[in-house]
Design a protein around this motif. Structure first.
Motif, PDB file in Angstrom:
ATOM      1  N   ALA A  35     -19.326  50.006 -13.012  1.00 18.43           N
ATOM      2  CA  ALA A  35     -19.340  51.152 -12.093  1.00 18.43           C
ATOM      3  C   ALA A  35     -20.368  50.964 -10.984  1.00 18.43           C
ATOM      4  O   ALA A  35     -20.134  51.354  -9.829  1.00 18.43           O
ATOM      5  N   ARG A  36     -21.495  50.383 -11.301  1.00 23.11           N
ATOM      6  CA  ARG A  36     -22.540  50.145 -10.301  1.00 23.11           C
ATOM      7  C   ARG A  36     -22.047  49.248  -9.174  1.00 23.11           C
ATOM      8  O   ARG A  36     -22.536  49.306  -8.046  1.00 23.11           O
ATOM      9  N   LEU A  37     -21.049  48.412  -9.494  1.00 23.59           N
ATOM     10  CA  LEU A  37     -20.545  47.431  -8.528  1.00 23.59           C
ATOM     11  C   LEU A  37     -19.252  47.872  -7.855  1.00 23.59           C
ATOM     12  O   LEU A  37     -18.681  47.129  -7.060  1.00 23.59           O
ATOM     13  N   THR A  38     -18.770  49.075  -8.178  1.00 22.79           N
ATOM     14  CA  THR A  38     -17.489  49.551  -7.666  1.00 22.79           C
ATOM     15  C   THR A  38     -17.678  50.367  -6.401  1.00 22.79           C
ATOM     16  O   THR A  38     -18.340  51.422  -6.425  1.00 22.79           O
ATOM     17  N   LYS A  39     -17.113  49.917  -5.291  1.00 27.80           N
ATOM     18  CA  LYS A  39     -17.187  50.661  -4.043  1.00 27.80           C
ATOM     19  C   LYS A  39     -16.532  52.034  -4.206  1.00 27.80           C
ATOM     20  O   LYS A  39     -15.476  52.160  -4.817  1.00 27.80           O
ATOM     21  N   GLY A  40     -17.164  53.037  -3.648  1.00 23.36           N
ATOM     22  CA  GLY A  40     -16.578  54.371  -3.665  1.00 23.36           C
ATOM     23  C   GLY A  40     -16.866  55.164  -4.921  1.00 23.36           C
ATOM     24  O   GLY A  40     -16.359  56.274  -5.069  1.00 23.36           O
ATOM     25  N   ILE A  41     -17.675  54.630  -5.832  1.00 15.38           N
ATOM     26  CA  ILE A  41     -18.051  55.330  -7.059  1.00 15.38           C
ATOM     27  C   ILE A  41     -19.557  55.566  -7.062  1.00 15.38           C
ATOM     28  O   ILE A  41     -20.349  54.653  -6.821  1.00 15.38           O
ATOM     29  N   HIS A  42     -19.946  56.802  -7.332  1.00 11.69           N
ATOM     30  CA  HIS A  42     -21.358  57.147  -7.494  1.00 11.69           C
ATOM     31  C   HIS A  42     -21.526  57.792  -8.868  1.00 11.69           C
ATOM     32  O   HIS A  42     -20.961  58.859  -9.133  1.00 11.69           O
ATOM     33  N   ILE A  43     -22.248  57.116  -9.763  1.00  9.09           N
ATOM     34  CA  ILE A  43     -22.558  57.726 -11.053  1.00  9.09           C
ATOM     35  C   ILE A  43     -23.656  58.750 -10.793  1.00  9.09           C
ATOM     36  O   ILE A  43     -24.840  58.417 -10.676  1.00  9.09           O
ATOM     37  N   ILE A 334     -12.164  47.576 -23.033  1.00  8.32           N
ATOM     38  CA  ILE A 334     -12.676  48.943 -23.188  1.00  8.32           C
ATOM     39  C   ILE A 334     -13.377  49.426 -21.915  1.00  8.32           C
ATOM     40  O   ILE A 334     -12.768  49.563 -20.874  1.00  8.32           O
ATOM     41  N   GLY A 335     -14.692  49.713 -21.949  1.00 10.39           N
ATOM     42  CA  GLY A 335     -15.347  50.372 -20.831  1.00 10.39           C
ATOM     43  C   GLY A 335     -15.315  49.627 -19.515  1.00 10.39           C
ATOM     44  O   GLY A 335     -15.411  50.244 -18.449  1.00 10.39           O
ATOM     45  N   MET A 336     -15.185  48.303 -19.555  1.00 11.89           N
ATOM     46  CA  MET A 336     -15.178  47.549 -18.301  1.00 11.89           C
ATOM     47  C   MET A 336     -13.935  47.836 -17.457  1.00 11.89           C
ATOM     48  O   MET A 336     -13.916  47.551 -16.260  1.00 11.89           O
ATOM     49  N   GLU A 337     -12.912  48.430 -18.072  1.00 10.50           N
ATOM     50  CA  GLU A 337     -11.689  48.788 -17.353  1.00 10.50           C
ATOM     51  C   GLU A 337     -11.583  50.284 -17.078  1.00 10.50           C
ATOM     52  O   GLU A 337     -10.597  50.747 -16.512  1.00 10.50           O
ATOM     53  N   LEU A 338     -12.593  51.041 -17.490  1.00  6.31           N
ATOM     54  CA  LEU A 338     -12.508  52.500 -17.415  1.00  6.31           C
ATOM     55  C   LEU A 338     -12.404  53.021 -15.987  1.00  6.31           C
ATOM     56  O   LEU A 338     -11.869  54.108 -15.747  1.00  6.31           O
ATOM     57  N   GLY A 339     -12.892  52.244 -15.034  1.00  7.45           N
ATOM     58  CA  GLY A 339     -12.825  52.676 -13.642  1.00  7.45           C
ATOM     59  C   GLY A 339     -11.429  52.999 -13.168  1.00  7.45           C
ATOM     60  O   GLY A 339     -11.245  53.805 -12.242  1.00  7.45           O
ATOM     61  N   TRP A 340     -10.422  52.386 -13.774  1.00  4.78           N
ATOM     62  CA  TRP A 340      -9.033  52.669 -13.401  1.00  4.78           C
ATOM     63  C   TRP A 340      -8.683  54.129 -13.685  1.00  4.78           C
ATOM     64  O   TRP A 340      -8.040  54.794 -12.875  1.00  4.78           O
ATOM     65  N   SER A 341      -9.128  54.632 -14.838  1.00  4.10           N
ATOM     66  CA  SER A 341      -8.869  56.037 -15.178  1.00  4.10           C
ATOM     67  C   SER A 341      -9.610  56.971 -14.247  1.00  4.10           C
ATOM     68  O   SER A 341      -9.072  57.997 -13.805  1.00  4.10           O
ATOM     69  N   VAL A 342     -10.862  56.659 -13.954  1.00  4.24           N
ATOM     70  CA  VAL A 342     -11.669  57.496 -13.072  1.00  4.24           C
ATOM     71  C   VAL A 342     -11.022  57.598 -11.693  1.00  4.24           C
ATOM     72  O   VAL A 342     -10.859  58.686 -11.139  1.00  4.24           O
TER      73      VAL A 342
END
Length: 445
Positions: A35-43, A334-342
């Motif tokens: 998530a830290r490396l995903t553009k357009g996502i702010h945790i 598992i969690g490394m693919e969770l960004g797709w759902s978000v």
């Protein structure tokens, strides 16, 4: 527009999708490292009851110290950093939050967090499949009524299996069976946190039992997690469990269409349109070659001669008759693919799998003979394991859902292997999770 392009556009416009995570365990840490490396996502924030342990998790996941904020949620929004808190409620109600991820593994907490999120206009990605198995159909209905998304977690096997089923149906195929692989022997139903370590050492490179949560790992081996996950699949797809739940037949990847088809066609299933989990071990304990222990699959049926011809021409994994064929995914991250759902929830308003009905249940089943007055300890513990059961059968018999079997007292003696009922235990009937589950039974029964 693709999800990645939509996220990039949100980043360019400085209006990222703001995400909150409850629970910084294994699933959460794997999501955070991407998530830290995903553009357009702010945790925006992370809620965990052990902030010091969470900081160690973040460090392991590659987060620099300056990425976190210790002052407030508004400050985190201004700085683009992540606020750490012990309060799930503060996170859920924080201004600017778009999507909530529950990764607690506690069914009662998951229900509570989801309902609060809906009240505050947040989409929910439910990593906590225990909560989904206990009351997912009603949670999904509440989300829909609020105009929000309630979603299974992509990267976890239930969402991937639901996607297999969706693919098959969208292509006009009849779904015979869908499921996953696991490591299973019948004796595993008796495993406890005290005995599971010996089994884990036979195939995992672990040296210290204190490295892991033995109760959680035990749930994966004693059959419980498989029952929970296949219940989530059934409730999201309309597939119906087999009459006696999962049988865990051994199968290689290339035997899926031969094993996971109805008995009337030479397979092992009691019906078509169901779920099954295949074992990576033969019953004598030897390894199944080319097994699917970390993967997922769907078995489809060709309903015309031409379709069978095409199965052969395009090298589908057919059974001997050519009538059935399998498609599989070898692993899940598992969690490394969770960004797709978000991203799907926030940008498309679509879940990556969501409960559409109450078709399956997970029933607390005695691991040993017990006497009245003994306490049950729930998932992965010493007393019960979770067995998949058709929801109609569960309702008719009044079976006790596994998600409500923690820290409850038996009212009478029970035999080993017995599926417990509401009448076998004393429950707090004022408990919010109990009330929500009962409401779901009434609405969907």
């Amino acid at each position: 527009m693709t999800l990645s392009r939509q996220l990039a556009k949100r980043a360019e416009e400085n209006r990222p999708v703001r995400v909150g995570l409850i629970g910084g365990g294994k699933f959460g840490s794997m999501y955070l490292t991407q998530a830290r490396l995903t553009k357009g996502i702010h945790i925006l924030g992370i809620a965990d009851l052990n902030p010091s342990r969470l900081r160690e998790t973040l460090k392991r996941a590659g987060w620099p110290d300056e990425q976190t904020d210790t002052s407030s949620f508004p400050a985190a929004i201004q700085s683009g950093r992540t606020f750490i808190t012990e309060s799930a409620e503060d996170l859920i109600t924080a201004d600017g939050l778009d999507v909530l991820i529950d990764a607690t593994g506690d069914p009662a907490a998951g229900i509570r967090h989801a309902l609060m999120a809906f009240e505050n206009g947040r989409h929910v990605v439910m990593v906590n499949v225990e909560a989904d198995a206990l009351a997912g159909p009603l949670l999904a209905r509440r989300a829909e009524a609020a105009g929000l998304v309630y979603s299974l977690a992509w990267g976890d096997q239930p969402a991937l299996i639901a996607d297999h089923v969706d693919w098959a149906r969208a292509c006009g195929f009849k779904v015979v069976c869908a499921g996953k692989g696991t490591r299973y022997l019948p004796s595993y139903h008796h495993l406890t946190p005290d005995t599971v370590w010996d089994t884990l050492q036979t195939y995992l490179a672990l040296k210290d039992p204190n490295q892991i949560n033995l109760k959680m790992f035990n749930s994966f081996l004693d059959g419980t997690k498989s029952g929970i996950e296949m219940t989530a699949v059934c409730n999201a797809t309309g597939l119906i469990p087999q009459d006696d739940g999962l049988a865990f037949p051994p199968a290689t990847r290339f035997e899926l269409s031969s094993v996971c088809k109805p008995k009337t066609n030479g397979g092992t299933l009691t019906r078509t349109g169901t779920t099954e989990v295949v074992s990576s071990l033969y019953r004598d304990g030897t390894d199944v070659p080319h097994h699917l222990a970390m993967g997922t699959y769907v078995v489809i049926e060709a309903e015309t001669d031409y379709a069978r011809q095409c199965f052969t021409e395009y090298h589908m994994l057919e059974d001997d008759s050519g009538q059935f064929a399998a498609l599989y995914r070898p692993t899940h991250m598992i969690g490394m693919e969770l960004g797709w759902s978000v991203a799907s929830a926030a940008l498309r308003g679509e879940p990556t799998g969501t409960a559409v009905g109450f078709h399956s249940d997970v029933v607390a089943t005695a691991k040993k003979s017990m006497t009245a007055g003994e306490m049950l300890d729930g998932e992965g513990g010493f007393t019960v394991w979770g067995k998949q059961c058709p929801a109609t059968a569960s309702l008719a018999a009044g079976y006790l859902p596994l998600g409500l079997s923690h820290n409850v007292k038996l009212t009478r003696d029970v035999a080993e292997g017995q599926m417990l009922t509401w009448g076998d235990v004393v429950l707090d009937e004022s408990d919010s999770a109990y009330l929500f589950r009962r409401k779901m039974e009434k609405e969907f029964g």
